[in-house]
Design an enzyme around this catalytic site. Structure first.
Site, PDB file in Angstrom:
ATOM      1  N   ARG A 267       0.789  -1.224   0.000  1.00  0.00           N
ATOM      2  CA  ARG A 267       0.000   0.000   0.000  1.00  0.00           C
ATOM      3  C   ARG A 267       0.822   1.274   0.000  1.00  0.00           C
ATOM      4  O   ARG A 267       0.566   2.184  -0.773  1.00  0.00           O
ATOM      5  CB  ARG A 267      -0.832   0.067   1.288  1.00  0.00           C
ATOM      6  CG  ARG A 267      -2.289  -0.067   1.130  1.00  0.00           C
ATOM      7  CD  ARG A 267      -2.813  -0.560   2.454  1.00  0.00           C
ATOM      8  NE  ARG A 267      -1.976  -1.667   2.900  1.00  0.00           N
ATOM      9  CZ  ARG A 267      -2.176  -2.907   2.521  1.00  0.00           C
ATOM     10  NH1 ARG A 267      -3.167  -3.232   1.752  1.00  0.00           N
ATOM     11  NH2 ARG A 267      -1.373  -3.877   2.933  1.00  0.00           N
ATOM     12  N   THR A 268       1.784   1.335   0.894  1.00  0.00           N
ATOM     13  CA  THR A 268       2.474   2.615   1.051  1.00  0.00           C
ATOM     14  C   THR A 268       3.219   2.954  -0.231  1.00  0.00           C
ATOM     15  O   THR A 268       3.091   4.064  -0.764  1.00  0.00           O
ATOM     16  CB  THR A 268       3.429   2.570   2.260  1.00  0.00           C
ATOM     17  OG1 THR A 268       2.659   2.200   3.398  1.00  0.00           O
ATOM     18  CG2 THR A 268       4.063   3.925   2.506  1.00  0.00           C
TER      19      THR A 268
ATOM     20  N   LYS B 137      25.205  -5.576  -2.080  1.00  0.00           N
ATOM     21  CA  LYS B 137      26.662  -5.628  -2.279  1.00  0.00           C
ATOM     22  C   LYS B 137      27.390  -4.886  -1.165  1.00  0.00           C
ATOM     23  O   LYS B 137      28.601  -4.746  -1.199  1.00  0.00           O
ATOM     24  CB  LYS B 137      27.030  -4.979  -3.612  1.00  0.00           C
ATOM     25  CG  LYS B 137      26.399  -5.614  -4.837  1.00  0.00           C
ATOM     26  CD  LYS B 137      26.864  -4.851  -6.076  1.00  0.00           C
ATOM     27  CE  LYS B 137      26.109  -5.267  -7.321  1.00  0.00           C
ATOM     28  NZ  LYS B 137      26.311  -4.313  -8.420  1.00  0.00           N
TER      29      LYS B 137
ATOM     30  N   ARG C 290      11.578   3.587   2.736  1.00  0.00           N
ATOM     31  CA  ARG C 290      11.249   2.708   3.867  1.00  0.00           C
ATOM     32  C   ARG C 290      12.463   1.840   4.156  1.00  0.00           C
ATOM     33  O   ARG C 290      13.068   1.295   3.243  1.00  0.00           O
ATOM     34  CB  ARG C 290      10.042   1.828   3.539  1.00  0.00           C
ATOM     35  CG  ARG C 290       9.808   0.755   4.598  1.00  0.00           C
ATOM     36  CD  ARG C 290       8.532  -0.003   4.401  1.00  0.00           C
ATOM     37  NE  ARG C 290       7.361   0.814   4.710  1.00  0.00           N
ATOM     38  CZ  ARG C 290       6.115   0.343   4.731  1.00  0.00           C
ATOM     39  NH1 ARG C 290       5.884  -0.935   4.449  1.00  0.00           N
ATOM     40  NH2 ARG C 290       5.100   1.133   5.013  1.00  0.00           N
TER      41      ARG C 290
ATOM     42  N   HIS D 158       5.958   6.267  11.028  1.00  0.00           N
ATOM     43  CA  HIS D 158       5.333   6.115   9.714  1.00  0.00           C
ATOM     44  C   HIS D 158       4.404   7.328   9.545  1.00  0.00           C
ATOM     45  O   HIS D 158       3.188   7.218   9.613  1.00  0.00           O
ATOM     46  CB  HIS D 158       4.560   4.795   9.678  1.00  0.00           C
ATOM     47  CG  HIS D 158       4.103   4.362   8.325  1.00  0.00           C
ATOM     48  ND1 HIS D 158       4.174   5.164   7.200  1.00  0.00           N
ATOM     49  CD2 HIS D 158       3.556   3.190   7.915  1.00  0.00           C
ATOM     50  CE1 HIS D 158       3.679   4.489   6.160  1.00  0.00           C
ATOM     51  NE2 HIS D 158       3.301   3.294   6.576  1.00  0.00           N
TER      52      HIS D 158
HETATM   53  C1  NCD Z   1       1.798  -0.599   8.269  1.00  0.00           C
HETATM   54  C2  NCD Z   1       3.307  -0.486   8.329  1.00  0.00           C
HETATM   55  O1  NCD Z   1       4.003  -0.771   7.354  1.00  0.00           O
HETATM   56  O2  NCD Z   1       3.763  -0.084   9.384  1.00  0.00           O
HETATM   57  N1  NCD Z   1       1.347  -0.826   6.967  1.00  0.00           N
HETATM   58  C3  NCD Z   1       1.144   0.234   6.154  1.00  0.00           C
HETATM   59  O3  NCD Z   1       2.028   1.006   5.865  1.00  0.00           O
HETATM   60  N2  NCD Z   1      -0.101   0.428   5.729  1.00  0.00           N
HETATM   61  C4  NCD Z   1       1.215  -1.530   9.243  1.00  0.00           C
HETATM   62  C5  NCD Z   1       1.676  -2.953   9.234  1.00  0.00           C
HETATM   63  O4  NCD Z   1       2.551  -3.360   8.453  1.00  0.00           O
HETATM   64  O5  NCD Z   1       1.127  -3.707  10.038  1.00  0.00           O
END
Ligand code: NCD
Length: 303
Positions: free
Chosen positions: A50-51, A79, A100, A128
């Site tokens: 999703r993100t 590497k 991320r 996040h």
């Molecule tokens: C969350 C995350 O990555 O922290 N997911 C997201 O970004 N929608 C929550 C999760 O992974 O449980």
């Protein structure tokens, strides 16, 4: 100074949150050319669906081009390339970076190597921020306001970075917070201190049904399997709190169920069709919030 980077919600003021909510609302359903000619790099070194894809979709809807890393195993990190070098490279290849990383503090580190717009898409169990903003937008849309609500967080509150990010923001509103988790997965004490300092009312409970009866928003979380040392530790907590349609009914017509997703087993699929289930609407809100972030961080940097 106007914001060009978003690493944490710890420095996000209520006025900014309200601004991004109104920007997201005004971008709802639109495509624009605000980022025409810009390249957005989505660097995801930890699993994401999703993100990453909602940032990519947001970038495309603003007219930007997108380059992305979806699998760390295909990159030079394998590497032995350092985060510093990775960021120095993308500072040259892209105009806006979304990243991320599995380690807490990675985004704080990254901004030492680029002055360009950068958004933390999750750093370990730490933060996040774009999720917290889309969560605020969702609460606002579903309930019309945030002050005065009782917001209950359920599940793995130790490792859920989305909860950690949201606490910093909620500390600036007059909501009441309830935490429901197994003892070993309770919210880290530093977040309790933030709420105490801000004078926000909160309660820690283990009785799920009682908490639901008091709640306006029920924020469910997944037990964060990847953050446990052993599979046995994870299995001990998996399934600790499972939301069923009957439990949702205890909260009445107006309660709203949220979840950052992915869901594992903590919300039964029978809840999905209930009007109280807001988690798929939350995904859509995320798209508009990410458009609002990309557009405004870019505007503040490039003019
Ligand atoms: C969350 C995350 O990555 O922290 N997911 C997201 O970004 N929608 C929550 C999760 O992974 O449980």
């Amino acid at each position: 100074m106007k914001r060009t980077q978003l690493v944490t919600t710890a420095d996000l003021k209520r006025e900014e949150v309200d601004f991004f909510i109104s920007e997201a609302e005004s971008l709802r359903g639109k495509t624009t050319q605000d980022l025409k000619g810009k390249v957005v790099a989505a660097l995801f070194f930890e699993p994401s669906t999703r993100t990453r894809l909602s940032f990519e979709s947001a970038a495309l809807r603003l007219g930007a081009g997108v380059i992305s890393v979806a699998d760390a195993s295909t990159t030079s990190t394998k590497k032995g390339e350092t985060l510093a070098d990775t960021i120095r490279v993308f500072d040259k290849l892209a105009d806006i970076i979304v990243m991320r990383q599995p380690t807490a503090g990675a985004a704080d580190e990254a901004i030492k190597y680029t002055p360009k717009p950068l958004i933390n898409g999750g750093d370990g169990a730490n933060q996040h921020p774009s999720q917290a903003l889309l969560d605020m937008y969702t609460i606002h849309r579903e309930r019309g306001m945030i002050d005065g609500l009782t917001i209950t967080f359920v599940g793995d509150l130790k490792f859920s970075r989305t909860v950690h990010s949201l606490i910093y923001i909620l500390a600036q509103y007059k909501a009441k917070i309830i935490f429901v988790s197994p003892e070993e997965l309770q919210i880290p004490r530093e977040y309790i201190e933030i709420l105490k300092k801000a004078g926000v009312a909160f309660e820690e409970m283990t009785d799920f049904a009682e908490a639901i009866k008091k709640s306006d928003i029920l924020y469910m979380t997944r037990v964060q399997k990847e953050r446990f040392e052993t599979e046995a530790d994870y299995l001990k907590h998996k399934g600790a709190y499972i939301l069923t349609p009957t439990l949702v009914e205890l909260g009445g017509k107006h309660i709203r169920v949220m979840h950052p997703l992915p869901r594992v087993d903590e919300i039964e699929t029978g809840v999905d069709e209930m009007p109280q289930a807001a988690y798929f609407r939350q995904v859509e809100n995320g798209l508009y919030m990410r458009m609002a972030l990309l557009k405004n961080l870019s505007k503040n940097y490039y003019g």
